[in-house]
Design an enzyme around this catalytic site. Structure first.
Site, short mmCIF file in Angstrom:
data_model
loop_
_atom_site.label_atom_id
_atom_site.label_comp_id
_atom_site.label_asym_id
_atom_site.label_seq_id
_atom_site.Cartn_x
_atom_site.Cartn_y
_atom_site.Cartn_z
N PHE A 181 0.82 -1.22 0.00
CA PHE A 181 0.00 0.00 0.00
C PHE A 181 0.85 1.26 0.00
O PHE A 181 1.94 1.30 0.55
CB PHE A 181 -0.81 0.06 1.30
CG PHE A 181 -2.20 -0.54 1.22
CD1 PHE A 181 -2.83 -0.78 0.03
CD2 PHE A 181 -2.87 -0.83 2.40
CE1 PHE A 181 -4.11 -1.30 -0.02
CE2 PHE A 181 -4.15 -1.37 2.37
CZ PHE A 181 -4.77 -1.60 1.16
N GLU A 182 0.28 2.36 -0.55
CA GLU A 182 0.85 3.71 -0.43
C GLU A 182 2.31 3.79 -0.91
O GLU A 182 3.13 4.50 -0.33
CB GLU A 182 0.77 4.22 1.02
CG GLU A 182 -0.55 4.00 1.72
CD GLU A 182 -1.67 4.88 1.17
OE1 GLU A 182 -1.44 5.58 0.17
OE2 GLU A 182 -2.76 4.85 1.74
N GLY A 183 2.62 3.06 -1.95
CA GLY A 183 4.00 3.00 -2.43
C GLY A 183 4.70 1.85 -1.72
O GLY A 183 4.74 1.81 -0.49
#
Length: 594
Positions: A404-406
């Site tokens: 997630f999120e990079g």
């Protein structure tokens, strides 16, 4: 705002400057109002969410939306929305308390997190006045649910490689969007989608797309390893006519919105990891006290105690990192006038200031939770592999956080890369500090003795900064502009920075606890800080050797390693005794303790 404001510092400045413990935010600074917010969230989870856990885990859209609207009635969806748009306008520490307490709601917490964070914040920080007035009151109340649409089937980490297009109609009244977005949380029931597309196939931009617009559809639910109670579907856009008024900020500014919202998302992800970590510790400690083998509870065995001690220590350090970072973000965002036409520019600058710290939170938090969940399963033994025991779900659910999120790999590249860019722009005196250090290392460094509590750990933190400067300078000199291609060196430098920030955050917090509570009541905090600091320092030393060996050879390398030896002198500490002390407290309390 509900809490005190902490000192504003330069992002990444922890590498070159020492912080004072009074200047950072810690959980011990919570106000009564903030504690009430946390208590309200806990009550909501216990009373309204957990009784329906089984239905939520089976992906009951209707129930999820109903409970999200209930959360909206309690104000739990409006923490980050300014009061003038129907929210509470709370500080990031208060917002973090809500996210952490919600984490026990498992997948439902993710549904809320995607809505209040990456779904709503683009409009909070970058929306026009008309957009804020139109959408934010409904998002804060839960009358509308939001989703964030960046990833595509062919572009994950390479977000700017998106193929979704936006074409301005001949009459200038609307854009026509076409493309597919992948892995969209809340897609099954979201009313609004924050969509990234390239205007004319070139200019990366952001749009507010409503579900009711013609041409908007979603694909089937993904069958996931974990977080099964959250909706994850593709979003399909087929010649969707989006009014020009729904362009967020300006054409070509989408990357600034996407990356800065991801910074906040990374911070909030770490907060959720902290909540999961605390729950895993409580489940594991309780089970260890109840499970009897060889005539006694397994909590009586030192190796089980060691696991609980290390789990609790990592959670304590993560909590220290999170609150410190929340204080920094608050200091940057507190002066923004959301009614100003320039609020987007100011928001982007304020959030970007702490991009390094947000990435550190994300990597350290997700990997701390993975470690804690894994050890929790091990303590449960065979029962940890059975779905009847919640530790099994925590283990499965935790794995997504490193993606997630990079991904953590991308974030590891961003951490030192951003630091070097800030130094080259003159925003951080990294090169000057590194040059001054070279002169100091030519001189004889006398041995030191330490008498005061945490005096040695404070010294080790200072030496860790010097070690990073030494290794980092060597990498910059060796590779120059090619450094961004040397991913192994970059990740080693990133890991040094992660351990350094975590180590210093724990030391500062424990010193603050010492000052307010005294030696006896702060003994556990001191023990955890000492155990972590010495382990982290050992990792930093090993990473420095790895980096120096990759950038130098022969006599020059031997000289560098000799200099490194001067910086790493320390007396061994009995971490076995420290961890037994920590374990005893966790076993006694049957849960996380700080």
């Amino acid at each position: 705002m509900t809490g005190k404001t902490f000192a504003k510092t330069v992002g990444g400045g922890f590498v070159v400057a020492d912080a004072d413990c009074a200047s950072i935010a810690t959980p011990e600074d919570l106000t009564e109002e903030q504690r009430m917010i946390a208590e309200t969230t806990e009550t909501f989870v216990d009373r309204d969410v957990l009784p329906h856990d089984e239905r939520l885990e089976k992906l009951d859209y209707e129930l999820t939306v109903k409970l999200m609207r209930k959360a909206g009635e309690l104000g739990l969806l409006g923490a980050d929305v300014p009061e003038e748009y129907g929210g509470l306008g709370l500080d990031k520490i208060s917002s973090a308390l809500i996210s952490e307490r919600l984490s026990r709601a498992a997948s439902f917490a993710l549904s809320i997190g995607a809505h209040v964070g990456i779904g709503t914040l683009p409009i909070v920080y970058f929306g026009s006045q008309a957009q804020k007035q139109r959408y934010l009151p409904d998002l804060a109340s839960g009358r509308r649910i939001a989703a964030y649409c960046l990833t595509e089937p062919s572009s994950g980490s390479d977000a700017l490689g998106a193929r979704t297009t936006a074409r301005l109609a001949d009459d200038g009244s609307h854009y026509v969007l076409s493309g597919t977005k992948q892995f969209i949380t809340n897609a099954g029931f979201a009313d609004l989608f924050i969509v990234y597309a390239k205007v004319d196939g070139l200019h990366f931009s952001t749009f507010i797309v409503e579900r009711a617009m013609e041409g908007v559809s979603v694909g089937p639910e993904e069958k996931k390893m974990g977080i099964k109670g959250s909706s994850t579907r593709p979003l399909v856009l087929e010649d969707v006519k989006v009014p020009v008024d729904n362009l967020l900020w300006e054409v070509g500014k989408g990357h600034l919105i996407a990356f800065n919202i991801l910074n906040i998302g990374r911070f909030k992800l770490a907060v959720g990891c902290l909540g999961g970590a605390k729950e895993a510790i409580a489940l594991s400690a309780k089970y260890a006290n109840e499970r009897v083998q060889f005539g006694k509870p397994i909590s009586a065995f030192p190796l089980v105690g060691k696991k609980l001690a290390e789990m609790n220590t990592r959670a304590y350090v993560l909590e220290s990192v999170i609150y410190r970072t929340a204080g920094l973000i608050d200091s940057g965002l507190s002066e923004i006038d959301h009614a100003s036409p320039a609020s987007g520019v100011h928001s982007a600058k304020a959030i970007a200031e702490y991009a390094i710290e947000c990435s550190i939170n994300k990597v350290f938090g997700s990997e701390a939770l993975d470690f804690i969940a894994d050890e929790g399963v091990q303590i449960h033994g065979g029962y940890g592999y059975i779905q009847e025991y919640k530790i099994e779900r925590i283990y499965r659910d935790s794995r997504i956080n490193r993606i997630f999120e990079g991904t953590n790999e991308i974030n590891r590249l961003l951490i030192p890369g951003t630091l070097v860019k800030r130094a080259l722009k003159g925003q951080l005196p990294l090169l000057q500090k590194a040059q001054a250090l070279q002169g100091e290392l030519l001189q004889l460094v006398p041995g030191r003795t330490f008498e005061g509590t945490l005096e040695e750990e404070t010294h080790l933190t200072a030496m860790a900064k010097n070690i990073f400067l030494m290794a980092g300078a060597g990498a910059v000199q060796r590779f120059g502009p090619r450094l961004e291609e040397e991913q192994e060196a970059l990740t080693a430098l990133a890991d040094m920075l992660i351990q350094l920030y975590a180590m210093e955050s724990a030391v500062l917090r424990a010193k603050k606890q010492l000052a307010s509570k005294g030696e006896e009541r702060a003994a556990l905090a001191v023990a955890m800080t000492r155990a972590f600091a010495h382990d982290a320092f050992g990792q930093i030393e090993a990473l420095a050797k790895e980096t120096l060996s990759a950038v130098d050879t022969g006599d020059s390398l031997r000289t560098q390693l000799s200099a490194l030896k001067k910086l790493t002198r320390r007396s061994p500490v009995d971490t076995v005794a420290l961890k037994r002390q920590i374990a005893a407290a966790v076993i006694r309390e049957e849960g996380y303790i700080s």
